[in-house]
Scaffold this motif. Structure first.
Motif, short mmCIF file in Angstrom:
data_model
loop_
_atom_site.label_atom_id
_atom_site.label_comp_id
_atom_site.label_asym_id
_atom_site.label_seq_id
_atom_site.Cartn_x
_atom_site.Cartn_y
_atom_site.Cartn_z
N UNK A 12 123.05 55.84 24.01
CA UNK A 12 122.03 56.86 23.75
C UNK A 12 122.00 57.91 24.85
N UNK A 13 122.35 57.50 26.07
CA UNK A 13 122.22 58.41 27.18
C UNK A 13 123.43 59.32 27.32
N UNK A 14 124.56 59.00 26.67
CA UNK A 14 125.78 59.76 26.89
C UNK A 14 126.07 60.73 25.76
N UNK A 796 115.32 52.59 38.72
CA UNK A 796 116.54 52.96 37.99
C UNK A 796 116.38 52.65 36.50
N UNK A 797 115.47 53.35 35.87
CA UNK A 797 115.10 53.05 34.49
C UNK A 797 116.29 53.16 33.53
N UNK A 798 117.00 54.26 33.60
CA UNK A 798 118.05 54.51 32.61
C UNK A 798 119.17 53.49 32.70
N UNK A 799 119.54 53.11 33.90
CA UNK A 799 120.64 52.16 34.05
C UNK A 799 120.26 50.80 33.47
N UNK A 800 119.04 50.36 33.71
CA UNK A 800 118.62 49.05 33.19
C UNK A 800 118.42 49.11 31.68
N UNK A 801 117.73 50.14 31.21
CA UNK A 801 117.53 50.26 29.76
C UNK A 801 118.86 50.40 29.05
N UNK A 802 119.84 50.99 29.70
CA UNK A 802 121.14 51.17 29.08
C UNK A 802 121.93 49.90 28.88
N UNK A 808 117.12 46.99 20.21
CA UNK A 808 116.13 46.21 20.96
C UNK A 808 115.42 47.01 22.04
N UNK A 809 115.97 48.15 22.43
CA UNK A 809 115.43 48.89 23.57
C UNK A 809 113.96 49.27 23.42
N UNK A 834 106.67 58.60 29.58
CA UNK A 834 107.65 59.70 29.65
C UNK A 834 109.07 59.29 29.25
N UNK A 835 109.29 57.97 29.09
CA UNK A 835 110.65 57.47 28.85
C UNK A 835 110.89 57.05 27.40
#
Length: 875
Positions: A12-14, A796-802, A808-809, A834-835
């Motif tokens: 989702x982030x890329x 490091x929200x994005x790295x862990x959520x990723x 499931x996220x 915000x996330x």
């Protein structure tokens, strides 16, 4: 699909989202085009990071257009052409939204009518259970698929919606040494050169994209035998499949899967609707998935050793029954859109538990089902919620529909309606619906009409609608009225939950007095129930209703005095309703404690420990030392005498072989409660000693039934040195259950040093991706781990959520529902609000998390002093 919640990485982030215009369909596609058939040709080598694909979609175009929307997520599309008769158009492919919406822009006007869209592309394998994913097991690489709800678009361009059912024809080119499986039987294969073999599969029955499936790898295959029966007149090709070296653990699946299938065929009166049935295990899969003809399971659900604990056998039976029920509810008849996914999951939950109990009655499937339904009531009682049938408008709302409301509330509502209608009429309605829409799609209105006509009772529709279309749990206030009851309904509202407008349901209210069952349908705010038996009158006969009840203190005293002798489900419903009456501000905490002492003698573990487990939850309040000591003393009183009555505790392998399953499971539950709530030093010592001996090589020191609790005790009492020993043993093991128990124990760390070590293991690439995320999910179940994971997310929200699959996220906020302070609620809000775009959803889950925290705060304020006083006296 039977979910186990979190798993691993996504993109989702890329994938950048293009500037959105109002026309981009972020939910359902328009009626501009409809697929009529797919032909997929893929080259899949799991040792490589990417795969290639050639997809042809026969499409009916509604009107001439220069562009079309469809789905594709992170596909590197090299060529798109559209063929309409003798005319060929090229198209430019653009992904326009991170959820996987893509647009085709043609170099001319695409005519109305039949068109074939052809795509050539490549794409990455995923590492978690989404899309086409791969994993290395031992020395070999494997690939599997997991597409529900919207991840087929990660493997091929598609109209990725449940309402589009078409035949699929798959051709898969893979390394010659590897086996290949798909939804349908293989009909031909040939050499492709370069060490590759082409496998061609028969065209499927009409399927939605989310049910397409394949697997490639060096699998073990154990054929079973699904013989003909009274419903299916011919034998069915059947096999159980797992990674290399697991054939011995497939024996139960090979022998018992066909028996479970036959129980469904007998009930539905319709033969299994597809050409073959393979059941395949994956170490990365989270839960299980009902792919037509190729059902996928997490390893622990399908791979069982001969000495598998009763809990694992129960999970096998229940989950296999759930997924095979889907072959009718979901695969044969599919929802038109995600709004009605409950038609799949509620029925699979209901039918799976029903058949699981028939398959092996002693495993406790029925009481397990009710325990889950009672937990769902807690979710359904919050200020923030959703009905079973929730309108889905956007793709980022879909994952929220796969929750306890859809599964457990839905399943319990079906149980209630079946008991009220009677099993024969209910079954006729189900069979009528499945025959009416076979190989097609249906929505809730179709189902309601089918049940009315098939059962012969149109009055059942308002009952269904009142529970399916509104949020909340009815609470029935019961007061004695002569020889019967005066009953009043309202929405159950615990302390801390905001008031809402008055609600009513069409509630089937049934009570049991002696052997006589009395029922009424309460359609207004008040009514009466005439009791026709004698002796103790028990509300919610057989625990079948989706409602709670409230009594005055004299009523609770009378009912609970006889609770230890009640059937298990009725005792559980009584315990749940008493606790709920307390958390609503009615019953006293002293009444709760006295009732827990009575139920400590119940023969069934869920009835014995329901109230003690609820009482343990007050630890969240931050008790004074005196009250905390009282809580431990009370926990000891509620567990140790009963545990000793079952005989001396023996943890060695086979110590209780041949013992009745219910008693074995009761002992195991009491051991866990005594170790972690009462914190009994001797029980913990025995567990820790057995865990050490087991890891030291003594195979007889620790029975698999006690391994999970022993490993947790050892992690907590012995710390990092034991954790490192456990990690070494985990990596060396090929036993899926051992690995799962070890991972969960590592996530149960509860000291600063141990939590730091566990957090490091969540990034340990030697573990499977699903194991790393399981640990991440387990850590927040304890206060120190919750704080540590929360702090890591802040950093490091994005790295862990990723590391969590997109499906499931959105549930990630729920990991922090155990907090109990206004400050923590504010911190959770500040972190996650915000996330939500990064999570791809989660507004509902964040709201539920905040509501759970605020409920705890409000209950502490209202009842904290009372709880402290009672617990202090318990010292």
């Amino acid at each position: 699909m039977k979910t186990l919640l979190l798993a691993s990485a996504a993109l989702l982030f890329t994938v950048p989202a293009a500037a959105q215009t109002p026309e981009v369909p972020l939910g359902r596609l328009t009626d501009a085009a409809r697929p009529t058939a797919y032909r997929l040709a893929l080259t899949i080598d799991p040792t490589q990071p990417r795969f290639t694909g050639h997809t042809e979609i026969d499409t009916q175009v509604a009107r001439a257009t220069r562009s079309l929307y469809l789905h594709g997520n992170d596909l590197n599309v090299a060529r798109v052409i559209a063929t309409a008769g003798q005319r060929t158009l090229t198209a430019r492919y653009t992904q326009v939204d991170a959820s996987g919406v893509a647009r085709l822009d043609f170099d001319g006007a695409l005519p109305a009518g039949r068109v074939t869209l052809t795509f050539d592309y490549d794409a990455p394998f995923m590492t978690g259970s989404e899309g086409l994913y791969r994993a290395k097991v031992g020395d070999d690489w494997y690939a599997w698929t997991q597409f529900e709800p919207i991840d087929a678009r990660r493997m091929f361009p598609s109209f990725d919606e449940p309402g589009f059912k078409t035949p699929f024809t798959l051709t898969i080119t893979a390394p010659t040494a590897q086996k290949v499986f798909a939804n349908t039987p293989e009909i031909a294969h040939g050499t492709a050169g370069g060490g590759l073999t082409v496998h061609k599969f028969a065209a499927s029955k009409p399927l939605p994209t989310y049910l397409v499936a394949l697997a490639v790898g060096a699998f073990d295959v154990v054929p079973g035998n699904a013989p003909a029966n009274a419903v299916r007149k011919t034998a069915l090709p059947y096999s159980a499949i797992a990674t290399k070296g697991q054939a011995a653990r497939l024996q139960l699946a090979a022998s018992e899967g066909p028996k479970i299938l036959a129980l469904h065929e007998d009930y539905f009166g319709i033969p299994y609707p597809f050409e073959k049935l393979d059941q395949i295990a994956s170490p990365v899969m989270s839960g299980a998935m009902e792919n037509a003809g190729l059902v996928t399971y997490n390893d622990t659900l399908l791979l069982l050793s001969p000495d598998a604990p009763a809990r694992q056998r129960s999970d096998f039976g229940m989950v296999v029954a759930h997924e095979l029920a889907h072959q009718w509810f979901g695969d044969l008849v599919t929802p038109t859109w995600w709004t009605d996914i409950w038609l799949n999951e509620s029925f699979a939950e209901w039918a799976g538990n029903r058949v699981g109990e028939l398959w092996q009655p002693g495993l406790g499937t029925e009481v397990g089902q009710l325990a889950e339904a009672l937990a769902a009531m807690d979710t359904d009682s919050q200020s923030v919620g959703r009905p079973i049938r929730q309108e889905i408008k956007r793709s980022d709302e879909v994952s929220s529909a796969f929750d306890s409301i859809t599964y457990q509330k839905g399943g319990q509502v079906l149980t209630m309606v079946e008991r009220y209608l009677g099993p024969d009429r209910f079954r006729r309605g189900v069979q009528y619906h499945l025959n009416r829409f076979r190989y097609g799609n249906a929505d809730a209105n179709d189902f309601f009409a089918s049940m009315a006509k098939g059962s012969g009772d149109a009055g059942i529709v308002p009952v269904f609608r009142s529970f399916v279309e509104q949020t909340g749990v009815p609470v029935i206030s019961i007061r004695q009225d002569g020889t019967g009851w005066r009953v009043t309904q309202a929405r159950y509202r615990p302390i801390g939950v905001a008031a809402v407008a008055p609600q009513t349901w069409n509630v089937p209210i049934c009570a049991r007095q002696g052997e006589v069952r009395s029922c009424t349908l309460l359609t207004g705010a008040t009514g009466t129930l005439a009791l026709k038996g004698s002796g103790l009158a028990v509300p919610n006969a057989d625990g079948a209703g989706y409602w709670r009840y409230s009594l005055d203190d004299a009523g609770w005293q009378t009912l609970m005095a006889g609770a230890a002798a009640l059937p298990a489900r009725e005792a559980m419903a009584a315990a749940d309703s008493l606790w709920s009456d307390f958390t609503a501000g009615n019953a006293s905490f002293a009444r709760v404690v006295s009732s827990a002492r009575i139920l400590a003698d119940h023969r069934e573990r869920s009835a014995t420990l329901l109230l003690p487990s609820a009482i343990d939850g007050v630890e969240r309040f931050g008790l004074t030392p005196a009250a905390d000591a009282g809580l431990r003393r009370l926990a000891a009183d509620l567990s140790l005498p009963r545990l000793r009555s079952l005989g001396a505790l023996k943890l060695t392998t086979g110590a209780y072989a041949g013992e009745e399953t219910g008693q074995s499971q009761l002992r195991q539950s009491l051991v866990s409660y005594a170790a972690f709530v009462a914190k009994d030093a001797e029980v913990r010592r025995q567990l820790t000693t057995a865990a050490q001996a087991s890891l030291a090589g003594n195979a007889q020191a620790l029975d698999p039934s006690y391994r999970a609790v022993a490993f947790v005790a050892a992690v907590q009492d012995l710390g990092v040195p034991f954790m490192d020993q456990l990690r070494t043993a985990l990596l060396a093991s090929t036993d899926p259950l051992f690995r799962q128990q070890a991972v969960r124990a590592l996530g149960a760390a509860d000291t600063p040093a141990a939590v730091t070590r566990a957090l490091a293991l969540t990034e340990d690439q030697a573990l499977q991706s699903s194991e790393r995320v399981s640990m991440l999910r387990t850590l927040p179940t304890r206060p120190i781990g919750r704080d540590a994971v929360f702090a890591r997310l802040q950093q490091n929200f994005e790295a862990i959520a990723g590391t969590i699959p997109a499906f499931s996220r959105p549930r990630l906020p729920l990991s922090f529902a155990g907090y109990c302070s206004a400050d923590k609620a504010a911190a959770v809000e500040a972190l996650f609000r915000p996330k939500l775009a990064i999570l791809g959803g989660g507004a509902l889950e964040l709201g539920q998390t905040l509501d759970a925290i605020n409920q705890c705060v409000a209950l502490k304020a209202a009842k904290g002093a009372e709880i402290e006083a009672v617990l202090t006296k318990a010292q």
